[in-house]
Write an enzyme that holds these catalytic residues in place. Structure first.
Site, PDB file in Angstrom:
ATOM      1  N   HIS A 212       0.812  -1.217   0.000  1.00 36.89           N
ATOM      2  CA  HIS A 212       0.000   0.000   0.000  1.00 36.89           C
ATOM      3  C   HIS A 212       0.851   1.275   0.000  1.00 36.89           C
ATOM      4  O   HIS A 212       1.910   1.338   0.593  1.00 36.89           O
ATOM      5  CB  HIS A 212      -0.936   0.015   1.221  1.00 36.89           C
ATOM      6  CG  HIS A 212      -0.183   0.118   2.522  1.00 36.89           C
ATOM      7  ND1 HIS A 212       0.157   1.329   3.070  1.00 36.89           N
ATOM      8  CD2 HIS A 212       0.312  -0.831   3.338  1.00 36.89           C
ATOM      9  CE1 HIS A 212       0.815   1.132   4.198  1.00 36.89           C
ATOM     10  NE2 HIS A 212       0.927  -0.175   4.379  1.00 36.89           N
TER      11      HIS A 212
ATOM     12  N   HIS B 191      11.766  -1.827 -12.428  1.00 38.90           N
ATOM     13  CA  HIS B 191      11.489  -3.268 -12.554  1.00 38.90           C
ATOM     14  C   HIS B 191      11.480  -3.880 -11.156  1.00 38.90           C
ATOM     15  O   HIS B 191      12.506  -3.848 -10.462  1.00 38.90           O
ATOM     16  CB  HIS B 191      12.573  -3.919 -13.421  1.00 38.90           C
ATOM     17  CG  HIS B 191      12.393  -5.389 -13.625  1.00 38.90           C
ATOM     18  ND1 HIS B 191      13.241  -6.134 -14.400  1.00 38.90           N
ATOM     19  CD2 HIS B 191      11.461  -6.267 -13.163  1.00 38.90           C
ATOM     20  CE1 HIS B 191      12.858  -7.400 -14.416  1.00 38.90           C
ATOM     21  NE2 HIS B 191      11.775  -7.508 -13.658  1.00 38.90           N
TER      22      HIS B 191
END
Ligand SMILES: CC(C)(COP(=O)(O)OP(=O)(O)OC[C@H]1O[C@@H](n2cnc3c(N)ncnc32)[C@H](O)[C@@H]1OP(=O)(O)O)[C@@H](O)C(=O)NCCC(=O)NCCS
Length: 202
Positions: free
Chosen positions: A131, A140
């Site tokens: 979150h 990446h």
């Protein structure tokens, strides 16, 4: 249904091809500058080199190349819509998540509430972006990497396979976090970091 062309006929491109298929969109083929590849890749045509993209009418493009600098350079050269590839098995919160164009979200990835993912990122298989993370463009998050809540990751940074990042940490741009590393403090200098806790080696 979108018509999609994948840039980069590679192992990564093959996985993106499966996402396009499973999303119900139509994969037209690949573009790649490596002429030695021939005319076919995993059952789809290689339609030309990257600069031939403007000969393909009505398609959107997704760049399936691991190197973030190359992804960035190609994204700047293409004046056409980008395709955002999200595998149907990815778990993406319905609350306050944003995912930028051209980003690829692989099978089993989790992106939780409040996370903001930039453009042309790769959220690889079984990666966890918790979150309120802020993930910049061209990042990446490799296979099985876990980022706890409220972490910031700068542009072009690569988090290696199985790495982990503690909550509330900030990692600057252009870093490589080695496979299996654990980041427990802010990283303010670009470079390569390995180990537990992660330390700069290059
Ligand atoms: C960290 C990394 C970038 C270093 O690569 P490199 O510069 O080619 O380094 P080398 O492989 O030559 O290794 C140099 C040294 O670091 C060590 N090392 C390499 N990677 C390491 C890692 N992840 N953790 C701990 N030590 C590591 C090597 O054992 C070697 O040690 P030595 O000098 O004592 O023999 C690379 O090993 C890595 O972890 N890349 C992540 C790849 C990845 O996760 N890809 C995901 C695809 S989905």
């Amino acid at each position: 249904m979108s018509n999609v062309v994948i840039i980069g006929a590679s192992g990564h491109g093959k996985v993106v091809a499966d996402i396009v298929n499973k999303s119900g969109d139509k994969l037209l083929g690949f573009l790649d500058d490596d002429l030695s590849l021939g005319y076919e890749f995993c059952g789809y045509p290689i339609m030309g080199s990257v600069s031939d993209y403007d000969k393909v009418i009505g398609a959107s493009f997704v760049i399936a190349i691991g190197n973030p600098e190359i992804r960035e350079r190609i994204s700047q050269s293409i004046k056409a819509p980008f395709y955002t590839a999200i595998h149907p098995s990815a778990q993406i919160s319905g609350i306050d998540v944003a995912i930028g164009e051209g980003t690829v979200v692989m099978p089993g990835a989790i992106i939780n509430s409040g996370a903001k993912i930039g453009r042309h990122c790769i959220i690889n298989s079984a990666a966890v972006v918790e979150h309120d993370n802020l993930i910049a463009d061209f990042v990446h998050v490799s296979v099985g990497a876990h980022i706890a809540g409220t972490v910031t990751v700068g542009a072009r940074t690569m988090l290696g396979v199985g790495s982990a990042v503690k909550n509330n940490v900030s990692i600057t741009s252009d870093c490589t976090i080695g496979a299996g590393a654990v980041v427990v403090d802010n990283i303010e200098e670009s470079g390569t970091y390995v180990g537990v806790p992660a330390k700069k080696v290059i």
